[in-house]
Design a protein around this motif. Structure first.
Motif, PDB file in Angstrom:
ATOM      1  N   THR A  48       4.517   4.524 -40.022  1.00 40.21           N
ATOM      2  CA  THR A  48       3.981   3.828 -38.639  1.00 40.21           C
ATOM      3  C   THR A  48       2.793   3.478 -38.322  1.00 40.21           C
ATOM      4  OG1 THR A  48       4.344   6.091 -37.396  1.00 40.21           O
ATOM      5  CG2 THR A  48       6.310   4.700 -37.816  1.00 40.21           C
ATOM      6  N   ASP A  51       1.631   0.925 -40.729  1.00 42.20           N
ATOM      7  CA  ASP A  51       2.267  -0.349 -40.374  1.00 42.20           C
ATOM      8  C   ASP A  51       1.769  -0.942 -39.100  1.00 42.20           C
ATOM      9  OD1 ASP A  51       4.060  -2.327 -41.281  1.00 42.20           O
ATOM     10  OD2 ASP A  51       5.912  -1.345 -40.500  1.00 42.20           O
ATOM     11  N   GLY A  52       1.286  -0.104 -38.068  1.00 42.49           N
ATOM     12  CA  GLY A  52       0.707  -0.310 -36.779  1.00 42.49           C
ATOM     13  C   GLY A  52      -0.601  -1.007 -37.061  1.00 42.49           C
ATOM     14  N   ALA A  53      -1.227  -0.351 -37.872  1.00 36.17           N
ATOM     15  CA  ALA A  53      -2.916  -0.767 -38.235  1.00 36.17           C
ATOM     16  C   ALA A  53      -2.860  -2.297 -38.733  1.00 36.17           C
ATOM     17  CB  ALA A  53      -3.363   0.267 -39.115  1.00 36.17           C
ATOM     18  N   ALA A  54      -1.515  -2.504 -39.714  1.00 32.98           N
ATOM     19  CA  ALA A  54      -1.657  -3.671 -40.240  1.00 32.98           C
ATOM     20  C   ALA A  54      -1.097  -4.929 -39.390  1.00 32.98           C
ATOM     21  CB  ALA A  54      -0.645  -3.519 -41.489  1.00 32.98           C
ATOM     22  N   GLY A  55      -0.303  -4.329 -37.945  1.00 27.34           N
ATOM     23  CA  GLY A  55       0.152  -5.312 -37.313  1.00 27.34           C
ATOM     24  C   GLY A  55       1.383  -5.858 -37.451  1.00 27.34           C
ATOM     25  N   SER A  56       1.945  -5.127 -38.346  1.00 25.67           N
ATOM     26  CA  SER A  56       3.617  -5.617 -38.756  1.00 25.67           C
ATOM     27  C   SER A  56       4.714  -4.584 -38.238  1.00 25.67           C
ATOM     28  CB  SER A  56       3.633  -5.846 -40.283  1.00 25.67           C
ATOM     29  OG  SER A  56       3.102  -4.468 -41.004  1.00 25.67           O
ATOM     30  N   ASP A  58       7.514  -3.473 -36.145  1.00 22.41           N
ATOM     31  CA  ASP A  58       8.549  -3.929 -34.966  1.00 22.41           C
ATOM     32  C   ASP A  58       9.547  -2.858 -35.059  1.00 22.41           C
ATOM     33  OD1 ASP A  58       9.918  -4.277 -37.445  1.00 22.41           O
ATOM     34  OD2 ASP A  58       9.751  -6.449 -37.302  1.00 22.41           O
TER      35      ASP A  58
END
Length: 186
Positions: A48, A51-56, A58
């Motif tokens: 997470t 994925d959060g750092a990549a901005g993707s 959801d």
């Protein structure tokens, strides 16, 4: 860890005294469970965060990462092994398997990278476990070995006397090493 049943001795209507059954549980299981939880939580946190750092990140991807973390936890969680007089049980995440050690008909032991002990009783019930769990817990080993000796003495044990003897030798060797280390001689 040995523990006695929670019930006190009870006098039955016929005057006999019924004592609670002695059981033993894998002492190392709580630590292994903690490691499985940390492994699953660590994977979830890492996925997470990335994925959060990549901005993707959801809700759908978060759910996927949670499902992956739960799967890892289930794979890492070892079965909880418990023994009593004449029985041995392993409870996993989905089911519990129990065999009667005093009525074993087969004991198979595969040595190698993934050691497995396969036990089968006279009712056809089968239990597969890591023999190191028994060897690392003297109380579990004692209850298992007592039941297995009963099966062997009664003639129920048709296959596996050699495997049982090898396992017993390994348990005695480990006990001797532990005693020597405790006395400061090893």
């Amino acid at each position: 860890m040995e523990r006695r049943g929670t019930r006190a001795a009870v006098r039955t209507a016929t005057g006999t005294v019924r004592r609670p059954e002695r059981t033993a549980t894998d002492e190392d299981w709580p630590a292994a469970c903690r490691e499985a939880v940390l492994g699953g939580a660590g994977l979830l946190a890492a996925l997470t965060a990335l994925d959060g750092a990549a901005g993707s990140l959801d809700p759908l991807r978060g759910g996927l990462w949670a499902a992956l973390a739960v799967t890892l936890f289930a794979l890492l969680l070892p079965p909880r092994v418990t023994a009593g007089q004449g029985w041995l049980s392993a409870r996993g995440p989905l089911r519990r398997r129990t065999v009667r050690t005093d009525r074993l008909v087969s004991v198979r032991w595969s040595e190698g990278i993934a050691q497995r002990l396969v036990l089968r009783d006279d009712t056809g019930r089968r239990l597969v476990l890591d023999p190191r769990v028994l060897l690392a817990n003297p109380a579990l080993w004692h209850l298992f070995a007592t039941g297995a000796r009963t099966a062997q003495a009664s003639g129920a044990l048709l296959c596996g006397a050699t495997a049982l003897r090898q396992l017993t030798e390994r348990a005695e060797e480990r006990t001797a090493r532990t005693l020597l280390a405790g006395s400061g001689r090893a």
